[in-house]
Write an enzyme that holds these catalytic residues in place. Structure first.
Site, PDB file in Angstrom:
ATOM      1  CG  ASN A   1      20.535  67.357 -25.952  1.00  0.00           C
ATOM      2  OD1 ASN A   1      19.796  67.961 -26.139  1.00  0.00           O
ATOM      3  ND2 ASN A   1      20.972  66.109 -25.720  1.00  0.00           N
ATOM      4  N   GLY A   2      23.088  71.176 -25.092  1.00  0.00           N
ATOM      5  CA  GLY A   2      24.279  72.157 -24.914  1.00  0.00           C
ATOM      6  C   GLY A   2      23.941  73.542 -24.916  1.00  0.00           C
TER       7      GLY A   2
ATOM      8  CE  LYS B   1      21.144  59.220 -13.006  1.00  0.00           C
ATOM      9  NZ  LYS B   1      21.213  59.297 -11.377  1.00  0.00           N
TER      10      LYS B   1
ATOM     11  CE  LYS C   1      20.660  61.233  -3.486  1.00  0.00           C
ATOM     12  NZ  LYS C   1      21.701  60.952  -4.113  1.00  0.00           N
TER      13      LYS C   1
ATOM     14  CD1 TRP D   1      16.574  70.015 -16.500  1.00  0.00           C
ATOM     15  CD2 TRP D   1      18.103  71.302 -17.061  1.00  0.00           C
ATOM     16  NE1 TRP D   1      17.012  70.584 -15.216  1.00  0.00           N
ATOM     17  CE2 TRP D   1      18.059  71.215 -15.791  1.00  0.00           C
ATOM     18  CE3 TRP D   1      19.058  71.995 -17.877  1.00  0.00           C
ATOM     19  CZ2 TRP D   1      18.871  72.251 -14.999  1.00  0.00           C
ATOM     20  CZ3 TRP D   1      19.987  72.852 -16.979  1.00  0.00           C
ATOM     21  CH2 TRP D   1      19.782  72.945 -15.731  1.00  0.00           C
TER      22      TRP D   1
ATOM     23  CD  GLU E   1      19.074  64.489  -5.724  1.00  0.00           C
ATOM     24  OE1 GLU E   1      19.370  65.103  -6.643  1.00  0.00           O
ATOM     25  OE2 GLU E   1      19.983  63.448  -5.102  1.00  0.00           O
TER      26      GLU E   1
ATOM     27  CD  GLU F   1      24.436  61.303  -1.682  1.00  0.00           C
ATOM     28  OE1 GLU F   1      25.238  62.259  -1.925  1.00  0.00           O
ATOM     29  OE2 GLU F   1      23.986  60.552  -2.540  1.00  0.00           O
TER      30      GLU F   1
ATOM     31  NE  ARG G   1      20.654  62.572 -21.680  1.00  0.00           N
ATOM     32  CZ  ARG G   1      21.986  62.339 -21.551  1.00  0.00           C
ATOM     33  NH1 ARG G   1      22.367  61.049 -21.283  1.00  0.00           N
ATOM     34  NH2 ARG G   1      22.886  63.318 -21.641  1.00  0.00           N
TER      35      ARG G   1
ATOM     36  CG  HIS H   1      32.224  75.669  15.709  1.00  0.00           C
ATOM     37  ND1 HIS H   1      32.982  76.228  16.639  1.00  0.00           N
ATOM     38  CD2 HIS H   1      32.528  74.385  15.716  1.00  0.00           C
ATOM     39  CE1 HIS H   1      33.776  75.420  17.169  1.00  0.00           C
ATOM     40  NE2 HIS H   1      33.427  74.304  16.803  1.00  0.00           N
TER      41      HIS H   1
ATOM     42  CB  CYS I   1      18.540  68.300 -23.626  1.00  0.00           C
ATOM     43  SG  CYS I   1      18.244  70.018 -22.960  1.00  0.00           S
TER      44      CYS I   1
HETATM   45  O1  M6R Z   1      26.999  61.858 -13.528  1.00  0.00           O
HETATM   46  P1  M6R Z   1      27.589  62.664 -12.420  1.00  0.00           P
HETATM   47  O2  M6R Z   1      27.905  61.547 -11.196  1.00  0.00           O
HETATM   48  O3  M6R Z   1      28.805  63.270 -12.710  1.00  0.00           O
HETATM   49  O4  M6R Z   1      26.646  63.575 -11.878  1.00  0.00           O
HETATM   50  C1  M6R Z   1      27.147  64.551 -10.849  1.00  0.00           C
HETATM   51  C2  M6R Z   1      25.971  65.056 -10.071  1.00  0.00           C
HETATM   52  O5  M6R Z   1      24.976  65.764 -10.924  1.00  0.00           O
HETATM   53  C3  M6R Z   1      25.030  64.221  -9.403  1.00  0.00           C
HETATM   54  O6  M6R Z   1      25.614  63.128  -8.729  1.00  0.00           O
HETATM   55  C4  M6R Z   1      23.780  64.770  -8.936  1.00  0.00           C
HETATM   56  O7  M6R Z   1      24.192  65.437  -7.505  1.00  0.00           O
HETATM   57  C5  M6R Z   1      22.731  63.686  -8.348  1.00  0.00           C
HETATM   58  N1  M6R Z   1      21.419  64.327  -8.686  1.00  0.00           N
HETATM   59  C6  M6R Z   1      22.666  63.392  -7.082  1.00  0.00           C
HETATM   60  O8  M6R Z   1      21.726  62.472  -6.659  1.00  0.00           O
END
Ligand code: M6R
Length: 610
Positions: free
Chosen positions: A100-101, A605, A487, A74, A490, A483, A27, A506, A2
């Site tokens: 927010n929160g 984000k 990527k 969000w 998501e 990773e 955000r 396994h 948010c």
């Molecule tokens: O801001 P941060 O690095 O603490 O965020 C952690 C995760 O939320 C962030 O890395 C998330 O997994 C990303 N969307 C990955 O691309």
């Protein structure tokens, strides 16, 4: 998650709120709304979907006002529809509030307010706040005091901004666990959850801390603690420029941020590498470096991509500094009563510096007497400020929800930290120099990888219709596999999993058939031959193989469907290079599928709620 923006001054706030919301949209982006005071009357306009839909609705109303607040949402509680969008209001519409929160005790508060005759129209937790504040205002208290009293009943986290038609000369803001800043202008002031929302207007900002509240007027502000103690706040100058947070001619922030990596990793190293001494200088750790190097154990805690960076850090620190190192999801670490000793050092890695779980884990470690250190990208963020000491990654603003350049900068910083500790623990000058020189050569090597963008795009286009992907790597490249899979899933919504290559037999091997692309990260290192055996196993079962290999590896072409060649480096730095083709692969697959790569569904984000 948010985003919050607010304005009070001489200008019409509507365009300021809308442009601020557009900057904050990364955000949270399922609905948006504004609340303004027009001729001392409250007006709220809300719309599900993107800020552009809200903008169209607002334009039709021809509104003008000198004070207002805006929110992009969000969803946590309730569907992303117009009623659940913020601002929320009290019954007679005099109060507009954005939040927010999460209000954890909202059910209890709601029941109490309902007994007093308050009606609720949304499914959100946030709606209790305007009613609670209304209840105190109706007993004769000022807006500031009412907000203070209301918040003292709240359990949970909040960053809020409130306006009230009875006191139209101010915005009241408060913070606990969700970022809030005040932007200082000339005869005008701003409030925001993120500097990007107000950077076009001012670079002077004041960071509210947890349990602080402020009244923001056109020409000044007063800050207090929630328990009503006076406080002095320092004004900080933001060094980031507006150009840095624009797309710079690229179709997406994600591509821009991938392409920026030669520069962003250079910035992470700038002024820190001492080539001749085979060492590094990290000002943020100077005062704790000796204690850090004497740690009995290092723990690294983070979420998502930052957690993957932490895994690479574990391999680096154990290999060179020989300190036992553990990596833990911050969400687990904070709740499982971990054993933390005073001679432990705990690193918290976070791009945003606002991730709720990481921040809470940091507080837990600090309370237990550990040396709690931050590795953050956003300067002045909560984690950066809560840490005892730390290192900024200096990757520059990352707007695309999928983390790319922040990840490679985290890896660079972890390598710098490893070098710092290892040199204190007996690493030779020669070995230190070798690592420092290799680090120095990384930006040029990234350039070479980025020049293969078209080649990677061609491969990506062949695989955009598959349903599953497997990513496999060993040693330092196992976290790269995780990773790469994150990527892809998501932003392209293709199911992808990362495994250590040897684990394939396994279980996951059962999935392999000719519809299953398997990405191998297979540089020529000490376990290359073992990875080749894993590749053969996939080949024997008809899987399609994409391999990330090092230059001069001519052997691989006969084994795999596609190979992407990257420059060689020492194993500890290979994840920096190997992750970049995987970022491009995910990006091009998602673009080919016509998806919104910068704002993938359901994601935000900065995850500032649990
Ligand atoms: O801001 P941060 O690095 O603490 O965020 C952690 C995760 O939320 C962030 O890395 C998330 O997994 C990303 N969307 C990955 O691309």
């Amino acid at each position: 998650m948010c985003g919050i923006i607010g304005y009070i001054g001489e200008r019409n706030c509507i365009p300021i709120l809308i442009s601020g919301l557009k900057r904050l949209e990364y955000r949270g982006y399922d609905s948006a709304g504004i609340g303004v005071l027009s001729d001392a009357e409250s007006v709220i306009v809300k719309k599900p979907g993107k800020v552009s839909s809200l903008e169209e609705k607002v334009e039709l109303l021809n509104l003008s006002s000198n004070v207002g607040i805006g929110h992009t949402r969000w969803a946590t509680h309730g569907l992303p529809n117009e009623i659940n969008a913020h601002p929320h209001s009290n019954q007679n519409g005099t109060i507009s509030l954005i939040h927010n929160g999460i209000i954890e005790n909202y059910q209890t508060l709601k029941k109490g307010l309902q007994k007093l005759g308050y009606n609720f129209i949304s499914e959100t937790d946030s709606e209790v706040l305007p009613h609670l504040i209304d209840n105190f205002i109706s007993r004769g208290h000022s807006l500031l005091k009412s907000v203070r009293l209301a918040l003292s009943e709240v359990e949970g986290t909040y960053g809020i901004a409130v306006i009230y038609s009875g006191e139209p000369d101010k915005i009241v803001v408060a913070r606990k666990g969700s970022p809030l800043i005040i932007g200082i202008g000339s005869d005008e002031n701003f409030v925001a959850s993120d500097v990007s929302a107000i950077l076009a207007h001012t670079k002077q900002v004041v960071y509210l801390e947890d349990n602080e509240i402020a009244e923001v007027f056109r020409d000044h502000f007063n800050a207090k603690t929630i328990s009503d103690d006076e406080i002095e706040k320092e004004v900080h100058e933001i060094s980031m420029s507006l150009e840095e947070i624009d797309k710079g001619g690229y179709p997406h922030f994600m591509l821009k941020e991938i392409m920026e990596q030669p520069e962003s990793v250079r910035n992470s190293m700038r002024g820190r590498i001492l080539l001749e001494e085979g060492n590094v200088k990290l000002g943020g750790l100077a005062e704790v470096a000796d204690r850090l190097a004497k740690s009995k154990r290092i723990i690294i805690s983070a979420c998502g991509t930052s957690w993957h960076a932490g895994l690479v850090g574990e391999y680096m620190i154990e290999q060179y500094a020989k300190i036992p190192t553990e990596v833990e999801y911050a969400s687990e670490f904070r709740y499982r009563n971990p054993i933390i000793n005073p001679d432990d050092s705990v690193f918290f890695i976070s791009q945003s510096g606002e991730t709720a779980d990481t921040l809470a884990a940091l507080k837990e470690a600090k309370n237990n007497g550990a040396l709690a250190l931050g590795i953050c990208n956003v300067v002045g963020s909560s984690i950066a400020r809560e840490s005892i000491a730390g290192v900024y990654t200096h990757a520059g603003p990352e707007i695309g929800v999928a983390s790319t350049k922040a990840f490679t900068s985290q890896l660079v910083v972890l390598a710098l930290i490893t070098l710092l500790i290892s040199r204190k623990r007996g690493m030779s000058l020669e070995e230190g120099k070798k690592i420092a020189e290799e680090l120095n050569s990384i930006p040029e090597k990234i350039n070479l990888i980025l020049s293969k963008n078209d080649e990677i795009k061609n491969i990506a286009e062949k695989y955009c219709n598959v349903k599953n992907f497997l990513y496999l790597g060993r040693g330092y490249n196992f976290p790269v596999a995780l990773e790469g899979a994150l990527k892809l899933k998501e932003i392209s919504y293709i199911h992808a999993e990362g495994y250590p290559a040897a684990e394939m037999k396994h279980g996951p091997i059962a999935l392999i058939d000719d519809n299953m692309p398997v990405v191998f990260i297979a540089p020529k290192d000490s376990i290359y031959d073992k990875v080749i055996s894993n590749i053969e196993e996939v080949r024997a079962r008809g899987g399609n193989i994409i391999a990330i290999v090092t230059e001069k590896d001519e052997n691989m072409n006969r084994l795999v469907d596609h190979s992407i060649k990257i420059p060689d480096t020492i194993p500890m730095l290979m994840p920096i290079l190997a992750s970049i083709p995987l970022q491009l692969l995910a990006y091009h697959i998602a673009v080919k599928k016509g998806l919104n790569v910068d704002q993938p569904r359901n994601l935000a984000k900065s995850v500032t709620v649990e």
